[in-house]
Write a protein that holds these residues in place. Structure first.
Motif, mmCIF file in Angstrom:
data_model
loop_
_atom_site.group_PDB
_atom_site.id
_atom_site.type_symbol
_atom_site.label_atom_id
_atom_site.label_comp_id
_atom_site.label_asym_id
_atom_site.label_seq_id
_atom_site.Cartn_x
_atom_site.Cartn_y
_atom_site.Cartn_z
ATOM 1 N N ALA A 36 -43.235 4.984 61.688
ATOM 2 C CA ALA A 36 -44.553 4.356 61.602
ATOM 3 C C ALA A 36 -44.774 3.762 60.215
ATOM 4 N N TYR A 37 -44.358 4.494 59.183
ATOM 5 C CA TYR A 37 -44.499 3.982 57.817
ATOM 6 C C TYR A 37 -43.625 2.745 57.609
ATOM 7 N N PHE A 38 -42.378 2.794 58.083
ATOM 8 C CA PHE A 38 -41.481 1.647 57.915
ATOM 9 C C PHE A 38 -42.053 0.410 58.602
ATOM 10 N N ALA A 39 -42.696 0.606 59.747
ATOM 11 C CA ALA A 39 -43.329 -0.517 60.441
ATOM 12 C C ALA A 39 -44.389 -1.176 59.553
ATOM 13 N N THR A 40 -45.138 -0.363 58.801
ATOM 14 C CA THR A 40 -46.141 -0.946 57.893
ATOM 15 C C THR A 40 -45.468 -1.670 56.740
ATOM 16 N N ARG A 41 -44.342 -1.144 56.265
ATOM 17 C CA ARG A 41 -43.606 -1.804 55.178
ATOM 18 C C ARG A 41 -43.097 -3.172 55.636
ATOM 19 N N LEU A 42 -42.610 -3.249 56.865
ATOM 20 C CA LEU A 42 -42.109 -4.512 57.396
ATOM 21 C C LEU A 42 -43.219 -5.545 57.525
ATOM 22 N N GLU A 43 -44.464 -5.072 57.535
ATOM 23 C CA GLU A 43 -45.600 -5.988 57.632
ATOM 24 C C GLU A 43 -46.365 -6.099 56.315
ATOM 25 N N GLY A 44 -45.701 -5.683 55.222
ATOM 26 C CA GLY A 44 -46.261 -5.974 53.910
ATOM 27 C C GLY A 44 -46.870 -4.839 53.126
ATOM 28 N N ALA A 45 -46.906 -3.626 53.672
ATOM 29 C CA ALA A 45 -47.480 -2.498 52.938
ATOM 30 C C ALA A 45 -46.594 -2.136 51.750
ATOM 31 N N PRO A 46 -47.168 -1.601 50.686
ATOM 32 C CA PRO A 46 -46.367 -1.215 49.518
ATOM 33 C C PRO A 46 -45.601 0.083 49.756
ATOM 34 N N VAL A 47 -44.663 0.374 48.873
ATOM 35 C CA VAL A 47 -43.946 1.640 48.920
ATOM 36 C C VAL A 47 -44.952 2.777 48.712
ATOM 37 N N PHE A 48 -44.860 3.830 49.511
ATOM 38 C CA PHE A 48 -45.839 4.906 49.396
ATOM 39 C C PHE A 48 -45.669 5.669 48.077
ATOM 40 N N ASP A 49 -46.770 6.253 47.631
ATOM 41 C CA ASP A 49 -46.772 7.065 46.421
ATOM 42 C C ASP A 49 -46.361 8.486 46.799
ATOM 43 N N ALA A 50 -45.157 8.875 46.412
ATOM 44 C CA ALA A 50 -44.639 10.194 46.780
ATOM 45 C C ALA A 50 -45.351 11.315 46.046
ATOM 46 N N ARG A 51 -45.968 11.005 44.899
ATOM 47 C CA ARG A 51 -46.645 11.993 44.069
ATOM 48 C C ARG A 51 -45.677 13.132 43.706
ATOM 49 N N SER A 52 -46.145 14.345 43.592
ATOM 50 C CA SER A 52 -45.284 15.462 43.155
ATOM 51 C C SER A 52 -45.506 16.686 44.047
ATOM 52 N N PRO A 53 -44.998 16.654 45.269
ATOM 53 C CA PRO A 53 -45.224 17.780 46.181
ATOM 54 C C PRO A 53 -44.523 19.042 45.711
ATOM 55 N N GLU A 54 -45.072 20.174 46.111
ATOM 56 C CA GLU A 54 -44.407 21.442 45.830
ATOM 57 C C GLU A 54 -43.101 21.503 46.618
ATOM 58 N N ALA A 55 -42.143 22.241 46.070
ATOM 59 C CA ALA A 55 -40.867 22.389 46.760
ATOM 60 C C ALA A 55 -41.082 23.015 48.131
ATOM 61 N N GLY A 56 -40.384 22.478 49.117
ATOM 62 C CA GLY A 56 -40.466 23.031 50.459
ATOM 63 C C GLY A 56 -39.366 24.035 50.714
ATOM 64 N N LEU A 57 -39.064 24.269 51.973
ATOM 65 C CA LEU A 57 -38.061 25.255 52.366
ATOM 66 C C LEU A 57 -36.829 24.570 52.934
ATOM 67 N N ALA A 58 -35.649 25.056 52.546
ATOM 68 C CA ALA A 58 -34.402 24.566 53.117
ATOM 69 C C ALA A 58 -34.244 25.138 54.524
ATOM 70 N N GLY A 59 -33.210 24.673 55.232
ATOM 71 C CA GLY A 59 -33.030 25.029 56.641
ATOM 72 C C GLY A 59 -33.074 26.511 56.938
ATOM 73 N N GLU A 60 -32.266 27.315 56.238
ATOM 74 C CA GLU A 60 -32.241 28.746 56.502
ATOM 75 C C GLU A 60 -33.543 29.415 56.090
ATOM 76 N N GLN A 61 -34.147 28.917 54.991
ATOM 77 C CA GLN A 61 -35.447 29.450 54.590
ATOM 78 C C GLN A 61 -36.503 29.163 55.656
ATOM 79 N N MET A 62 -36.440 27.950 56.221
ATOM 80 C CA MET A 62 -37.402 27.591 57.256
ATOM 81 C C MET A 62 -37.222 28.472 58.488
ATOM 82 N N LYS A 63 -35.981 28.754 58.844
ATOM 83 C CA LYS A 63 -35.735 29.652 59.971
ATOM 84 C C LYS A 63 -36.294 31.038 59.680
#
Length: 388
Positions: A310-337
């Motif tokens: 959905a985001y890429f579709a907006t980029r193809l129609e002229g939207a700017p690159v999103f601001d990733a900001r500074s999210p907290e670290a998430g969980l890797a695969g085994e941590q998520m499990k």
């Protein structure tokens, strides 16, 4: 002698065949053939269609190895969206301008939406998959994980074969049985296939007009609202109530604006409803998802894939690159499990314990964040895992 025996078997199994999976593969195929005859397909055609059917272990391996969906949104989006894909998307928008004009007029689906699917599914038709489609469908129907999804696709493929638009020996596609440039399952092709180039056939592997128009028709049938937006990056005010985020919370755009939500680029679409989504928590990027965004989940169930498409579709129609900001670290695969296992132990329904952050896991995380006095944003962190 073959017809009477097949017909008798068909009459015996027709009532229960749809529930069958597992067991002997040859007997399973025999049940499919019997059910096909019971549905009215000619025995000779049925025999020819299933003659080359074989189990494909590579399909099952692919089905169980979808680790890419475990990645967080920013990493996933950066991986799938390149300058080359943007450039080729814009080039294809020009090349097939008349086709996209027709799609927008007839189905109301914006060109960026279909260009994004075309890019992600097959890299604009270049990589359509080399799995034998019939073998993939029969293998997945025989496997007891999701037989109710794949078994009907086999009979749809049989109908396409009878129309001259499917070859059981040579038709290839993705491991999950999707065919063509925008990867559609046989039943979707039957229902939504459009002969866009006027050659009398629906050829989604070789005809971009056929593939794009068929994709547009399918999205319209899934509930796409003509001419409306689907996603927009937003900026959230200081002190925002993070518990209001997520697809479970839908409000009028005017109400979001009153709470201080504003578009990062342009203006919010007034007169609609939407949900504020923060895929990587309150310190990461933020978007307003309009009603059309939910239609994406009818195409693919992965939240990170849907948001990226959905985001890429907006980029193809002229939207700017999103601001990733500074999210907290998430969980890797085994941590998520591990997190999912702990959530299940606390009585939450997270679906499969697969290491993928799906909607059920996010909902359970919210409950536990509230219980522990944490920011309720649905984003699981190592701190939450430790507290659980």
């Amino acid at each position: 002698m073959r017809f009477p025996s097949l017909l008798c078997l068909a009459l015996m199994v027709a009532g229960s065949a749809s529930a069958q999976c597992g067991g002997s593969f040859s007997e399973f195929v025999g049940g499919l053939k019997a059910e096909a005859v019971a549905k009215g397909h000619a025995p000779g055609k049925v025999d020819a269609f299933f003659r080359s059917a074989a189990q494909d272990p590579k399909v099952l391996k692919a089905d169980r190895a979808q680790g890419v969906f475990q990645k967080p949104f920013t990493e996933f989006a950066r991986r799938l969206i390149s300058q080359s894909r943007l450039d080729r998307g814009k080039a294809n928008a020009g090349k097939y301008d008349a086709v996209f004009d027709r799609i927008e007029a007839e189905y109301g689906v914006s060109r960026g939406v279909l260009l994004a699917f075309w890019a992600f599914e097959t890299d604009y038709g270049a990589v359509q998959g080399d799995f034998n489609t019939l073998n993939a469908l029969v293998t997945l129907a025989h496997d007891c994980r999701r037989p109710e999804l794949f078994r009907p696709q086999i009979f749809a493929a049989l109908t396409l074969y009878e129309h001259g638009d499917f070859d059981p020996a040579t038709t290839t596609g993705a491991w999950a049985g999707e065919i063509g440039m925008v990867q559609m399952l046989p039943a979707d092709i039957l229902e939504n296939g459009v002969d866009g180039d006027g050659d009398g056939h629906v050829r989604l592997k070789t005809s971009a007009p056929d593939a794009l128009l068929s994709g547009g028709k399918m999205l319209a049938g899934l509930g796409w609202r003509k001419g409306e937006p689907w996603l927009q990056e937003v900026v959230l005010p200081a002190g925002f109530d993070w518990s209001l985020t997520g697809l479970q919370e839908t409000r009028a755009v005017a109400d979001w604006a009153a709470l201080g939500v504003r578009a990062r680029d342009g203006a919010l679409a007034q007169g609609l409803t939407g949900s504020v989504i923060i895929p990587e928590g309150h310190k990461g990027p933020a978007f307003l998802a309009y009603p059309n965004f939910r239609v994406y989940f009818e195409w693919n169930q992965s939240f990170v894939y849907v948001l990226t498409a959905a985001y890429f579709a907006t980029r193809l129609e002229g939207a700017p690159v999103f601001d990733a900001r500074s999210p907290e670290a998430g969980l890797a695969g085994e941590q998520m499990k591990s997190l999912q296992q702990k959530l299940v132990a606390r009585g939450h329904d997270v679906g499969a314990v697969d290491g993928i952050l799906g909607q059920k896991t996010r909902d359970a995380v919210r409950v536990e964040q509230a219980r522990l006095g944490l920011v309720v944003d649905g984003w699981p962190t190592p701190d939450l895992l430790a507290r659980l």
